[in-house]
Design a protein around this motif. Sequence first.
Motif: not given
Lengths: 111, 114
Positions: A1, A9, A33, A35, A37, A39, A43, A88, A90, A101-104, A107
């Motif tokens: 990863x 977080x 970057x 982003x 996210x 609903x 993204x 959320x 990212x 490659x994204x982080x976790x 929120x």
Amino acid sequence: DAGITQSPRHKVTETGTPVTLRCHQTENHRYMYWYRQDPGHGLRLIHYSYGVKDTDKGEVSDGYSVSRSKTEDFLLTLESATSSQTSVYFCAISDNTGELFFGEGSRLTVL
Amino acid sequence: GESVGLHLPTLSVQEGDNSIINCAYSNSASDYFIWYKQESGKGPQFIIDIRSNMDKRQGQRVTVLLNKTVKHLSLQIAATQPGDSAVYFCAESGGNGANSKLTFGKGITLSVRP
């Protein structure tokens, strides 16, 4: 990863307060970057950076600012949080291949 | 987990069957495409990519097909497993390199029935 760490977080804050989200990478990638996210929206790019002190706006940049003083850190700041910024968030990094490659994710809830 | 799966179309498949996830893109100038997988509570994870000079690319259990004529991208997953249950996003960009920013689709939820 990919070595990407987002902090915090999870965060709950009140309308009008400033919030800073941090993204830290250990990959020495040039591009970073932020982003959000939501609903129904997928993204959406807020801001991105193509080098230290070099940043640019994405499609939903209003109400957000960023800073990159070091290669490894990219900060996202909400100067005065609003409920519409509940989301959320990212962070993503990239070299020159185009792959992200994204982080976790972080929120954020704005009450 | 995160609630980003709400309001998304859902594809339900039987374990062991093949899955086909479709994506339509709008920018005819896009020349780089990626499929991402996002599990609940996690960030998107790269699956496979394809450039516009190709129409098919295969990975391990996955195949991406690109039809530039109708601006359509699909992801095929062979022998779908429970671990494949996730939200899948297609993304496109207009050129090589990270300064050509990716635009993401809204995502499709894949649900695998045991």
